[in-house]
Design a protein around this motif. Sequence first.
Motif, mmCIF file in Angstrom:
data_model
loop_
_atom_site.group_PDB
_atom_site.id
_atom_site.type_symbol
_atom_site.label_atom_id
_atom_site.label_comp_id
_atom_site.label_asym_id
_atom_site.label_seq_id
_atom_site.Cartn_x
_atom_site.Cartn_y
_atom_site.Cartn_z
ATOM 1 N N ASP A 31 7.002 2.131 38.280
ATOM 2 C CA ASP A 31 7.379 0.713 38.277
ATOM 3 C C ASP A 31 6.528 -0.009 39.316
ATOM 4 N N ARG A 32 5.550 -0.805 38.859
ATOM 5 C CA ARG A 32 4.601 -1.444 39.774
ATOM 6 C C ARG A 32 5.139 -2.739 40.398
ATOM 7 N N SER A 33 6.367 -3.131 40.069
ATOM 8 C CA SER A 33 6.878 -4.409 40.580
ATOM 9 C C SER A 33 6.980 -4.425 42.108
#
Length: 395
Positions: free
Chosen positions: A266-268
């Motif tokens: 999850d790159r958020s």
Amino acid sequence: MTGSVIAAERWERRVQLGAHPVLYPLVRSLGALGPVLRLPGLGVLVSEASLVRGVLMDGERFVKNGASASGGLWTPVVGPRALVNMDGKDHRELRRKLADLFTPGSVAAMVEPAKESFLSRVEQGLDNGARVDLVDCVKELAGGVISRLLGVPDDAPGRLPDRELFNLGSSISSLVRLGRPSLTPRQAAKGRAAVELLAGPARAAFHGNDPRTFPGRLRSLGMTEEEALGIISAFVMVGTETLVSFVPRLVALLSDSGRVSALAADRSGLPAAVNEALRYTVPSPMMLRNVVVDGAIGAKAVRTGDRILLSTVHAAKSLGGFDPDQPTPPQARQLWFGAGTHFCIGMPLAMAEINAALDVLLDRYLKKPWTIPSRKVSTGVLIPGYQKLELANES
């Protein structure tokens, strides 16, 4: 604090002490004694974030192009109009002209070819079961971006390899030392010789008048050849060491603190992690200014001619340990890129290079997790960092 975060912070301390075994603990201890201290023979040390920011924001009283400030060090090497050694109206006007050169599209064009080479080297090494030295890979990435700044085509005859381009940029930036108020004639000559090697292809691109190249775009903005070469040299020398220092330290921090797996999925949370790593590592640990108008910093009087040592390393690190879940306090936000009229104009390019490297490494981690089996900190360098940081497939 978890054991993994403690391990991450211990490695960071080793990195700092490897570069400055005496100076780093001294600067931290002096910062704890007070926000502003006068150090005989060195200057005035400013260690509190809001005061550091205040000095950087006040370009009328504290200048970068003074004789013992960082800008003044570069003038004998790159000439008087290289942006990093300018102040006042001329600096503002030149900065305004350059602002459009670092749009998302333009920085992507400079970084993408270097990213592809970085990807190829990481993938091939790990696919073959070898260890990959991330430090050396990032040096090539930086060298690839330097080639775009110079306007050098990949197939140009006699084109220097990316690694050699990085070495040239590094040889210029390594001339700076905290205890060095000016360059000797020999040091200045060494810097000019390295600049001249970089200047050849940049001159060719400038006179080629191709607006697709960086030198060509500078010419289209009305820059003279001398101005364009000074600006290109400045970008090369101020961005290479800090980038190569930061990316391996960032990866080590994320790995040591156990955050790589979650960020790969999850790159958020990546922007916050990068920002916090910039605060915690402080890739520009000290900034220099000269006083040109008598006044005060905090409660300490300063006089015209004083050298101001802005301890960004203490100002940022004194705010706490590494924790991407906590927002950066306003007084320290992006302080490692400066503030005011000298806020780093190349920040979009630096962030594009950082994100390019992370994209490659996190995508690879999703395919097959990697670990850091060995590392070695650099010693005797200005900018703290790893001499080697190896990646290997997780067994």
